[in-house]
Design an enzyme around this catalytic site. Sequence first.
Site, PDB file in Angstrom:
ATOM      1  N   SER A 137       0.654  -0.968  -0.001  1.00  0.00           N
ATOM      2  CA  SER A 137      -0.140  -0.010   0.050  1.00  0.00           C
ATOM      3  C   SER A 137       0.623   1.041  -0.298  1.00  0.00           C
ATOM      4  O   SER A 137       2.152   1.456   0.473  1.00  0.00           O
ATOM      5  CB  SER A 137      -0.857   0.032   1.344  1.00  0.00           C
ATOM      6  N   TYR A 163      -2.060  -1.104  10.954  1.00  0.00           N
ATOM      7  CA  TYR A 163      -2.752  -1.286   9.712  1.00  0.00           C
ATOM      8  C   TYR A 163      -1.682  -0.788   8.452  1.00  0.00           C
ATOM      9  O   TYR A 163      -0.660  -2.076   8.571  1.00  0.00           O
ATOM     10  CB  TYR A 163      -3.419  -0.764   8.656  1.00  0.00           C
ATOM     11  N   LYS A 167       2.020  -3.119   6.809  1.00  0.00           N
ATOM     12  CA  LYS A 167       2.139  -3.143   5.452  1.00  0.00           C
ATOM     13  C   LYS A 167       4.012  -3.646   5.211  1.00  0.00           C
ATOM     14  O   LYS A 167       4.523  -3.732   4.447  1.00  0.00           O
ATOM     15  CB  LYS A 167       1.561  -2.305   4.729  1.00  0.00           C
TER      16      LYS A 167
HETATM   17  N1  UFG Z   1     -13.407  11.128   3.234  1.00  0.00           N
HETATM   18  C1  UFG Z   1     -14.024  11.746   3.314  1.00  0.00           C
HETATM   19  N2  UFG Z   1     -15.390  11.105   4.904  1.00  0.00           N
HETATM   20  C2  UFG Z   1     -15.088  10.080   4.087  1.00  0.00           C
HETATM   21  C3  UFG Z   1     -13.893   9.174   3.794  1.00  0.00           C
HETATM   22  C4  UFG Z   1     -13.294   9.455   3.435  1.00  0.00           C
HETATM   23  O1  UFG Z   1     -14.585  13.186   3.429  1.00  0.00           O
HETATM   24  O2  UFG Z   1     -16.730   9.121   5.231  1.00  0.00           O
HETATM   25  C5  UFG Z   1     -12.103  11.550   2.888  1.00  0.00           C
HETATM   26  C6  UFG Z   1     -10.456  11.628   3.495  1.00  0.00           C
HETATM   27  O3  UFG Z   1     -10.277  12.609   4.363  1.00  0.00           O
HETATM   28  C7  UFG Z   1      -9.459  11.233   2.238  1.00  0.00           C
HETATM   29  C8  UFG Z   1      -9.796  10.725   1.185  1.00  0.00           C
HETATM   30  O4  UFG Z   1     -11.696  10.689   1.468  1.00  0.00           O
HETATM   31  O5  UFG Z   1      -9.159  12.715   1.852  1.00  0.00           O
HETATM   32  C9  UFG Z   1      -9.920   9.265   0.628  1.00  0.00           C
HETATM   33  O6  UFG Z   1     -10.929   8.576   1.813  1.00  0.00           O
HETATM   34  P1  UFG Z   1     -10.998   7.281   2.102  1.00  0.00           P
HETATM   35  O7  UFG Z   1     -10.460   6.708   3.313  1.00  0.00           O
HETATM   36  O8  UFG Z   1     -11.152   6.603   0.885  1.00  0.00           O
HETATM   37  O9  UFG Z   1      -8.746   6.805   1.669  1.00  0.00           O
HETATM   38  P2  UFG Z   1      -7.529   6.901   1.929  1.00  0.00           P
HETATM   39  O10 UFG Z   1      -6.085   7.840   1.597  1.00  0.00           O
HETATM   40  O11 UFG Z   1      -7.569   7.512   3.910  1.00  0.00           O
HETATM   41  O12 UFG Z   1      -7.170   5.665   2.851  1.00  0.00           O
HETATM   42  C10 UFG Z   1      -6.780   4.334   1.724  1.00  0.00           C
HETATM   43  C11 UFG Z   1      -6.654   2.921   2.645  1.00  0.00           C
HETATM   44  C12 UFG Z   1      -5.991   3.288   3.114  1.00  0.00           C
HETATM   45  C13 UFG Z   1      -4.650   2.901   2.113  1.00  0.00           C
HETATM   46  C14 UFG Z   1      -4.177   4.184   1.218  1.00  0.00           C
HETATM   47  C15 UFG Z   1      -3.986   4.343   0.011  1.00  0.00           C
HETATM   48  O13 UFG Z   1      -8.127   3.024   3.354  1.00  0.00           O
HETATM   49  O14 UFG Z   1      -5.656   1.219   3.527  1.00  0.00           O
HETATM   50  O15 UFG Z   1      -5.810   4.422   0.861  1.00  0.00           O
HETATM   51  O16 UFG Z   1      -3.804   3.549   0.024  1.00  0.00           O
HETATM   52  F1  UFG Z   1      -4.170   2.667   2.576  1.00  0.00           F
END
Ligand code: UFG
Length: 353
Positions: A137, A163, A167
């Site tokens: 990841s 998590y 990784k």
């Molecule tokens: N976000 C919101 N509201 C939500 C969910 C997310 O505003 O309900 C925002 C977050 O703050 C972030 C973006 O959307 O700015 C993306 O968030 P995600 O949770 O979809 O993804 P992340 O980048 O936080 O993390 C994901 C996976 C991890 C992984 C990472 C990189 O959850 O497991 O991508 O691969 F490690």
Amino acid sequence: MSQKNSRIVLVTGGAGFVGSHAVLVLLEEGYSVIVVDNLVNAYKAENEELPESLIRVMKLTGKSLIFYNINLCDKNALKEVFSKHKIGCVMHFAALKAVGESCTIPLTYYSNNITGSIILFEVMKEAGVKNLVYSSSSTVYGNPQFLPLTETHPTGQGCTNPYGKSKYFVEEILKDLASSDKSWKVISLRYFNPVGAHPSGDIGEDPAGIPNNLMPYISQVAVGRQPKLLVYGNDYETHDGTGVRDYIHIMDLAEGHNYALKKLFSQDFSGFKAYNLGTGCGYSVLDVVKAFSAASGRKIAYDIVGRREGDIASSYCDSTLAFKELGWKANRLLTDMCADAWRWQSKNPNGFQ
Ligand code: UFG
């Protein structure tokens, strides 16, 4: 490769979101696939032998596969699988992956993701199977020191949750393993943000409970399962203040595994190598909301709330290395990601159940 068959691939975690799409691509490419999954994050109907995701993969491809309901920590059960089949390569997806949850039950995460991986590698070693594609990841990069992220960016620094650390640790274990024994061939694929679904809309992401990730949450708002999206912060240093990520279509990601496999079995490959799988484009939360709204024809209600703990402002990659060395690049656009995620969600409002 001795008597092993390079066309037989064991896929751990093959019933999950990324795993099931990768299995589909492998079957289409003519590989024989054996899936090992403990169904911790996959639905199986009581009267069925296989999880629903894999039943659908078989229907879509017209091919069959072998499935074992096994936890990777069950070494004897795993050994038996290796003794029954001439496995030539392993694709290792099985892991727990909820960032927030990993902070509340770290031992469960370390045991599943690290102990499970070590047991798998031990069994592979004993069976003489030393070809591995590992599901890693972008989280291993922590808070980016520079953008776009290249594979040379330091890893392990600033990984804020168990998590992400799991990784990173497994990558380190694999590096040590590959340098201790030159017959190991290991490719670690560092995924950015996988989203979307197979274009049929028959398989896709089916998170248990309330989704943690952006795209499945937006899809559930669009389909009426959630009232509104909470946007975590609009005061980041990005073009509209909301978090920017490198979203990659799940089919591009799945195809990346096929390219990795080809590389693994090429004469010139040895040791451990990591590749970024992303598009190189960064989109903000509000960009995704807008694109999803256009793709679905539904209004996506949202509120701006405070930042989510552990979030970073921006993350996107340079995927040149994967193009140069694997011959792979992502082809699908954000509009395709949203259209396919919507097709899956609208055809299956309650996921696989
Ligand atoms: N976000 C919101 N509201 C939500 C969910 C997310 O505003 O309900 C925002 C977050 O703050 C972030 C973006 O959307 O700015 C993306 O968030 P995600 O949770 O979809 O993804 P992340 O980048 O936080 O993390 C994901 C996976 C991890 C992984 C990472 C990189 O959850 O497991 O991508 O691969 F490690």
